[in-house]
Design an enzyme around this catalytic site. Sequence first.
Site, PDB file in Angstrom:
ATOM      1  N   HIS A  89      38.113  42.418   7.261  1.00 36.76           N
ATOM      2  CA  HIS A  89      36.865  42.163   6.538  1.00 36.76           C
ATOM      3  C   HIS A  89      37.077  42.417   5.049  1.00 36.76           C
ATOM      4  O   HIS A  89      36.441  43.280   4.448  1.00 36.76           O
ATOM      5  CB  HIS A  89      35.744  43.045   7.097  1.00 36.76           C
ATOM      6  CG  HIS A  89      35.443  42.797   8.538  1.00 36.76           C
ATOM      7  ND1 HIS A  89      36.237  43.312   9.552  1.00 36.76           N
ATOM      8  CD2 HIS A  89      34.459  42.081   9.150  1.00 36.76           C
ATOM      9  CE1 HIS A  89      35.740  42.932  10.730  1.00 36.76           C
ATOM     10  NE2 HIS A  89      34.674  42.190  10.510  1.00 36.76           N
TER      11      HIS A  89
ATOM     12  N   HIS B 217      25.773  36.338  15.618  1.00 31.77           N
ATOM     13  CA  HIS B 217      25.164  37.097  14.537  1.00 31.77           C
ATOM     14  C   HIS B 217      25.423  36.412  13.195  1.00 31.77           C
ATOM     15  O   HIS B 217      26.394  35.678  13.034  1.00 31.77           O
ATOM     16  CB  HIS B 217      25.637  38.553  14.497  1.00 31.77           C
ATOM     17  CG  HIS B 217      27.100  38.785  14.233  1.00 31.77           C
ATOM     18  ND1 HIS B 217      28.103  38.316  15.045  1.00 31.77           N
ATOM     19  CD2 HIS B 217      27.722  39.467  13.238  1.00 31.77           C
ATOM     20  CE1 HIS B 217      29.276  38.710  14.578  1.00 31.77           C
ATOM     21  NE2 HIS B 217      29.077  39.386  13.472  1.00 31.77           N
TER      22      HIS B 217
ATOM     23  N   HIS C 131      32.915  43.958  17.687  1.00 29.92           N
ATOM     24  CA  HIS C 131      33.434  45.109  16.923  1.00 29.92           C
ATOM     25  C   HIS C 131      32.425  45.566  15.865  1.00 29.92           C
ATOM     26  O   HIS C 131      32.787  45.864  14.730  1.00 29.92           O
ATOM     27  CB  HIS C 131      34.805  44.795  16.313  1.00 29.92           C
ATOM     28  CG  HIS C 131      34.854  43.595  15.395  1.00 29.92           C
ATOM     29  ND1 HIS C 131      35.878  42.687  15.439  1.00 29.92           N
ATOM     30  CD2 HIS C 131      34.030  43.175  14.409  1.00 29.92           C
ATOM     31  CE1 HIS C 131      35.693  41.758  14.511  1.00 29.92           C
ATOM     32  NE2 HIS C 131      34.584  42.033  13.880  1.00 29.92           N
TER      33      HIS C 131
ATOM     34  N   GLU D 149      33.457  34.399  15.022  1.00 33.27           N
ATOM     35  CA  GLU D 149      34.495  35.351  15.441  1.00 33.27           C
ATOM     36  C   GLU D 149      34.853  35.214  16.924  1.00 33.27           C
ATOM     37  O   GLU D 149      35.922  35.650  17.339  1.00 33.27           O
ATOM     38  CB  GLU D 149      34.018  36.784  15.171  1.00 33.27           C
ATOM     39  CG  GLU D 149      33.869  37.142  13.709  1.00 33.27           C
ATOM     40  CD  GLU D 149      33.245  38.519  13.524  1.00 33.27           C
ATOM     41  OE1 GLU D 149      33.231  39.001  12.386  1.00 33.27           O
ATOM     42  OE2 GLU D 149      32.752  39.111  14.512  1.00 33.27           O
TER      43      GLU D 149
END
Length: 287
Positions: free
Chosen positions: A59, A193, A12, A240
């Site tokens: 977030h 990441h 995302h 995630e």
Amino acid sequence: MAKVIGGVGTSHVPAIGAAVDGGKTQEPYWKPVFDGMQAARDWIARTKPDVCIVVYNDHASCFSLALTPTFALGVAERYQPHDEGYGPRPVPVVQGAPELSWHLAESLILDEFDITVVSEMTVDHGLTVPLSVLFGQPTSWPCQVIPLCVNVIQYPPPTGRRCLKLGQAIRKAIEAYPADVRVAVIGTGGLSHQLQGERAGLINAEFDNAWLDDFVAAPEQVAQKDHLELLREAGSEGLECVMWLVMRGALQAEVDVVHRFYHVPASNTAYGLLVLEDVAPPLHTTT
């Protein structure tokens, strides 16, 4: 009876949303990424789910470190896009499916999952970017959406094992819902990441692709990977990927891969995309 029609796993990446919003999808940097999404868009257009359950992480938008539920299920009629510091994304308001949401809440809690039930919430790029990946830029989203927010921000996050079991419980709940509703489960986040620290910019393509292989063929094995391994191999935000396991748990053990796509880089991350369906039962013939 309601049924799960398939599952999608997708990163995302917020920059994907910015590329969509800014009309940059066909620029040389972004065109390979969006070309790789087209088969997923074709699948969602063909299958036409009534509801998408989107498994994502907030977030520090709707939730903060002052209140960090492990699993938060939205039961509202609608969800406004959150202002993440530069204005809300110019996307449609997300229309909920409150009757199915409440059914899920009841079933999951009675199955001993401690779900936080949220009657009012905004949704950030973790949810809206996957919708843009699948639906582009419609004037209204073509299906209802149930947000399922998972904590992967504040330690301790749930394990992959717990996420896989949650997906299995979601399938059980959906199949017990009496209305004729077609549901797609969207797992989001990852892949490798890291956004800060000495390893900022980490991308581990070898790990990502091996993880995708096993995610399809051996999800129970993937679910055994602990937090330390995921952090070491995929980076702090690569954790995630446990949210994809909620989607995988909602499908059968054997699945068909409708589409798989992996691209580096997309902003400062690896982009991954999977579309899965349960293996079709064999046709019965008479002699």
